[in-house]
Write a protein that holds these residues in place. Structure first.
Motif, mmCIF file in Angstrom:
data_model
loop_
_atom_site.group_PDB
_atom_site.id
_atom_site.type_symbol
_atom_site.label_atom_id
_atom_site.label_comp_id
_atom_site.label_asym_id
_atom_site.label_seq_id
_atom_site.Cartn_x
_atom_site.Cartn_y
_atom_site.Cartn_z
ATOM 1 N N GLY A 52 0.841 -1.200 0.000
ATOM 2 C CA GLY A 52 0.000 0.000 0.000
ATOM 3 C C GLY A 52 0.871 1.243 0.000
ATOM 4 O O GLY A 52 1.902 1.289 0.679
ATOM 5 N N PHE A 53 0.475 2.222 -0.765
ATOM 6 C CA PHE A 53 1.212 3.490 -0.787
ATOM 7 C C PHE A 53 0.310 4.612 -0.294
ATOM 8 O O PHE A 53 -0.846 4.707 -0.718
ATOM 9 N N THR A 100 -3.525 5.325 -1.765
ATOM 10 C CA THR A 100 -4.446 6.311 -1.220
ATOM 11 C C THR A 100 -3.650 7.597 -1.048
ATOM 12 O O THR A 100 -2.422 7.563 -1.004
ATOM 13 N N ARG A 101 -4.342 8.712 -0.972
ATOM 14 C CA ARG A 101 -3.591 9.972 -0.924
ATOM 15 C C ARG A 101 -3.651 10.654 0.440
ATOM 16 O O ARG A 101 -4.687 10.658 1.090
ATOM 17 N N ILE A 112 0.306 7.560 8.174
ATOM 18 C CA ILE A 112 -0.042 6.175 8.551
ATOM 19 C C ILE A 112 -1.554 6.057 8.743
ATOM 20 O O ILE A 112 -2.184 5.089 8.320
ATOM 21 N N LEU A 113 -2.138 7.072 9.375
ATOM 22 C CA LEU A 113 -3.593 7.044 9.583
ATOM 23 C C LEU A 113 -4.339 7.013 8.249
ATOM 24 O O LEU A 113 -5.327 6.293 8.099
ATOM 25 N N LYS A 114 -3.848 7.750 7.278
ATOM 26 C CA LYS A 114 -4.471 7.708 5.940
ATOM 27 C C LYS A 114 -4.348 6.297 5.350
ATOM 28 O O LYS A 114 -5.198 5.852 4.582
ATOM 29 N N VAL A 118 -6.170 1.427 3.170
ATOM 30 C CA VAL A 118 -5.654 0.284 2.408
ATOM 31 C C VAL A 118 -5.209 -0.872 3.316
ATOM 32 O O VAL A 118 -5.068 -1.991 2.841
ATOM 33 N N VAL A 119 -5.023 -0.611 4.601
ATOM 34 C CA VAL A 119 -4.549 -1.667 5.514
ATOM 35 C C VAL A 119 -5.730 -2.391 6.174
ATOM 36 O O VAL A 119 -5.729 -3.616 6.279
#
Ligand code: G1P
Length: 276
Positions: A52-53, A100-101, A112-114, A118-119
Motif C-alpha cells: 500500500g502506498f 491512497t492519498r 499512517i492514519l491515511k 488500504v490496511v
C-alpha cells in the motif's frame, strides 16, 4: 500473519531539491534501481505481498513504475535489454499495489492514519523508502516479521547513532531483553542531544498493530506541529508493549546526499549485477 506493507511516500523530499522538485524522492536510483523498488523487494522477501502506498501530488511516477509500460516492453522485446526488466516484472507479478492519498502534509502519523484505508484491521509493516537497508542473511523486515510472530506487538527497528544526530530521529529507551531487543519504556521524537534518553534511533522499518489507527486519531500534533507516529507508539508502549529491535545489517540514510552517495558506492562495489 502479516501480509501488508505500507509505504508513506507523500513527503516532499526537500533535502534533495532541486532533484525532487518534480520527481518523487522515492524514485531516486541507487545505481539502476529506484529506492522504492528496494523497499518493495524487502517487503516481498518478508512475505508481504500486499503493498500500500500513501501517496500525494507529484508522485505518479511511483504508480507507473509498478505497472507495465507497453510501449517500452514492445520496443525492447526480443533484445538483450529485456533482462533489465526481469526483476521489476517479477515483483509486479508477485505483489498487489494499492494507493491512497495524503492531502495535507501533517506528519508521518497522519500518513499512517491515511493508510488505514488500504490496511484495514490487520497488523502491517511500514517502510520509509529513503532508509535503504541491507540485512545480514535475510532482510530487515523478514527479521522483524519473525519477531512479531513471537511477541505480537508493535516493533520498531533501531540503530545506535552518533549522539549529535538524535535530533533527526525518534529516540527510544527501555528495558533490555537481549542483545538485540529492548522493551520500550520511553520514546521521544527528534530530541536535542541534551534531551535524548539514549542514542538509539528509530529507523524506517516498523511493524504496527492496528490499534495504532485509533491512537493516531486521538494523537495531538507534537514535534514541529505534526502528528507523530512516535507519540502514538509511546501510547502503545504505556498501555501494552512495543519492542525495539537492533537489526542485523546496515542502513543508509538515502534522504541525505551523503548517505545516498555512501549507498551508491556500497551497492556498486558489493551488490551490483551489471546487465549485458
Ligand atoms: C521519521 C520518524 C522518526 C524516525 C525517522 C526514521 O522521521 O518521525 O521517528 O526516526 O523517520 O527515518 P523523518 O525522517 O520522516 O523526519
Amino acid at each position: 500473519m502479516i501480509n501488508k506493507c505500507l509505504f508513506p511516500v507523500a513527503g516532499y523530499g526537500t533535502r534533495f531539491l532541486p532533484a525532487t522538485k518534480s520527481m518523487p524522492k522515492e524514485m531516486l536510483p541507487i545505481l539502476d534501481k529506484p529506492l522504492v523498488q528496494y523497499g518493495v523487494e524487502e517487503a516481498a522477501e518478508a512475505g508481504l505481498h500486499d503493498i500500500g502506498f500513501v501517496t500525494g501530488r507529484g508522485k505518479r511516477a511511483i504508480e507507473d513504475h509498478f505497472d507495465v509500460s507497453y510501449e517500452l516492453e514492445h520496443q525492447i522485446a526480443g533484445t538483450g535489454k529485456e533482462k533489465s526488466l526481469e526483476g521489476i516484472r517479477a515483483l509486479i507479478n508477485a505483489c498487489t499495489f494499492s494507493y491512497t492519498r495524503q492531502i495535507n502534509m501533517r506528519g508521518l502519523g497522519d500518513a499512517i492514519l491515511k493508510g488505514e484505508a488500504v490496511v484495514g484491521d490487520e497488523p502491517f509493516a511500514v517502510v520509509l523508502a529513503d532508509d535503504l537497508c541491507i540485512g545480514e542473511e535475510r532482510g530487515v523486515l523478514a527479521q522483524m516479521v519473525g519477531l512479531y510472530n513471537q511477541y505480537r506487538c508493535s516493533i520498531v527497528a533501531i540503530e545506535a547513532v552518533p549522539e549529535d544526530q538524535t535530533s533527526s530521529y525518534g529516540v527510544i529507551d527501555g528495558e533490555k531483553i537481549s542483545d538485540s531487543l529492548v522493551r520500550v519504556t520511553n520514546m521521544v521524537e527528534k530530541p536535542a542531544p541534551e534531551d535524548a534518553p539514549t542514542n538509539l534511533a528509530i529507523i524506517g522499518r516498523y511493524i504496527l498493530t492496528p490499534d495504532i489507527f485509533d491512537i493516531l486519531r486521538n494523537t495531538e500534533p507534537g514535534k514541529n506541529g505534526e502528528i507523530q507516529l512516535t507519540d502514538a507508539l509511546m501510547h502503545q508502549a504505556n498501555s501494552g508493549c512495543v519492542m525495539a529491535y537492533k537489526f542485523a545489517g546496515r542502513r543508509f540514510d538515502c534522504g541525505s546526499v551523503a548517505g545516498y552517495v555512501e549507498a551508491t558506492n556500497y551497492f556498486y562495489e558489493n551488490v551490483f549485477d551489471e546487465h549485458p
